[in-house]
Design an enzyme around this catalytic site. Sequence first.
Site: not given
Lengths: 367, 389
Positions: A96, A165
């Site tokens: 990322e 998450h």
Amino acid sequence: REKMWGILRQRGIDGGGLSLRRTRSASVSARSYAAGSKEMTVRDALNSAIDEEMSADPKVFVMGEEVGQYQGAYKITKGLLEKYGPERVYDTPITEAGFTGIGVGAAYAGLKPVVEFMTFNFSMQAIDHIINSAAKSNYMSAGQINVPIVFRGPNGAAAGVGAQHSQCYAAWYASVPGLKVLAPYSAEDARGLLKAAIRDPDPVVFLENELLYGESFPISEEALDSSFCLPIGKAKIERQGKDVTIVTFSKMVGFALKAAEKLAEEGISAEVINLRSIRPLDRATINASVRKTSRLVTVEEGFPQHGVCAEICASVVEESFSYLDAPVERIAGADVPMPYAANLERLALPQVEDIVRAAKRACYRSK
Amino acid sequence: MALSRLSSRSNIISRPLSAAFRRSISTDTTPITIETSLPFTAHLCDPPSRSVESSTQELLSFFRTMALMRRMEIAADSLYKAKLIRGFCHLYDGQEAVAIGMEAAITKKDAIITAYRDHCIFLGRGGSLYEVFAELMGRQDGCSRGKGGSMHFYKKDSSFYGGHGIVGAQVPLGCGIAFAQKYSKEEAVTFAMYGDGAANQGQLFEALNISALWDLPSILVCENNHYGMGTAEWRAAKSPSYYKRGDYVPGLKVDGMDAFAVKQACKFAKEHALKNGPIILEMDTYRYHGHSMSDPGSTYRTRDEISGVRQERDPIERIKKLVLSHDLATEKELKDMEKEIRKEVDDAIAKAKDCPMPEPSELFTNVYVKGFGTESFGADRKEVKAALP
């Protein structure tokens, strides 16, 4: 990334065990949405928006994990690689910080990247590029370097995916000057806001919701047109009311609308505002509504402290204090990391009954 | 690749050469071949030749521009001590050969991005002394209109993308610019500059991996001045062979104090990157100042080391010796040139001191390109509000 997400997606189950498949009453849809007999899922709305913007502007390209050959982890970018080829749709390694930086650099040089985070939880690995490389550049360079990039992906809680998450990043990103932060609810929102985001010359954080992807909404002919665009910074009044204002965004809009129906049965007329835009925040619409109803309930999925609701409450207290007939109310996610067990997860997220209760409190009604 | 140096050379010379020169040197493009002081050390590639093609004009312009850069940085030191420059100020004196050699090898279509030690890179890309000093002093005619400061100089029309304060961030950004160059088929490359400290950043390897996978025309330039702030390279890196750290990516180790070696390496790298994707250049260089103005620079290295480098390897001295040995100017002519440069710098500072600070309304400009009239607030939101245009 886990296979179980696929199963949950197909079932369309939310954390509370309620099906979100909309078999809504005709009255709500007729009132809330532009009249139209067509329906579209949020997924298709997002996909068509990206497709149309890529077609219209060769500088737009898509980048992210699994966006190409896999057709998108949540199938949002389905078909785009086949249609536009590998020079417009890029599968990245799981890096990322690296690919977000590359996306921002490409935007510096005039391209228009649409960078997907598989979920915004992973954006934390790249957050320096979103804030320091993207958001602040136009200001630091006094207008020389603008950053026409969109960071998009699912945000907030899904179902049973646990603490790492499930976080909502709306409050964090929306506090940063130089960013625009959007959060669609319906298919029309998804299309109009994503198209606006891709066309926008500034960096936009586009917060989707995994559990809304499979939801179908009516969609007007106007919204299906390829030139359709929604204004950034304008909230939508989903339901008119006169007794209490409920302000929220994303999935909670659906819950707020359900709460409004329950409240109507008890003689309380709730006005539901769908923010659509977290930054810029449409303070004018929120305050105008509270000046009409005198009561405010704010709802978000994210952590309560320093949240989006806190900002809305502060704005209303500052600007519409003398209009308030009751203390402002906040319904938010529980102040804990997201637990896994289904019953605990349900307790950790706002439910319709929480919104109803808060609205009644604001109306000084007993339970 | 035809050496059309004149057309491809960046506009380094901001003023015509001094009238003190009796000879018509300003138009003398007599070619000269210079040998680099040291051979190149290569990793996964064949090193370029040590013979560098140059010209009379180039040699003199190297001297002039490096002397200008040197003088600018020394002047900034004084301004900082006089409290006219605030916050962070990272000076480049000692490293000038990297900036100048790079410019000599590339065009303004090739992009450069660097970290916070950016004043000389900005100058090399065509920025003016006035813009530099005005920005350092936070005045409205600064290159970022006073809104950026020392670490945030940009010159987009010359493909200079800053000026970045977060160590290492500029490397993926640079690879992104290279991506855009390839996407738009520009036949140009990007030089992403970073230090030996930043060389250990994970995002660098992430960006290098993607650059190699996608064949991006990225050139990673490690300006190894041997200290990441106060930490010597051997204390920070298990392997301080930065030119080899790309593993599968070729690299070249270059004497960064030799402007001609830098020029040759950058020319080589550009040709390589356009055909084969990323390459790493390690420039062995040195900074005379500490990391920044708040670092004396002598607690982690000896004064002998600093003066030793100045004696043996100073980049301007090297060029000066070449100019003299090739009989392109006399000592006196060079001294006169230096005097002119000093005056040029002093004039720019005086003009910058007279420049006003930004208007208070500038607080709210450039937050967005398109603000849609959104409200923004000052410290007391009931007192200070603005509509963002």
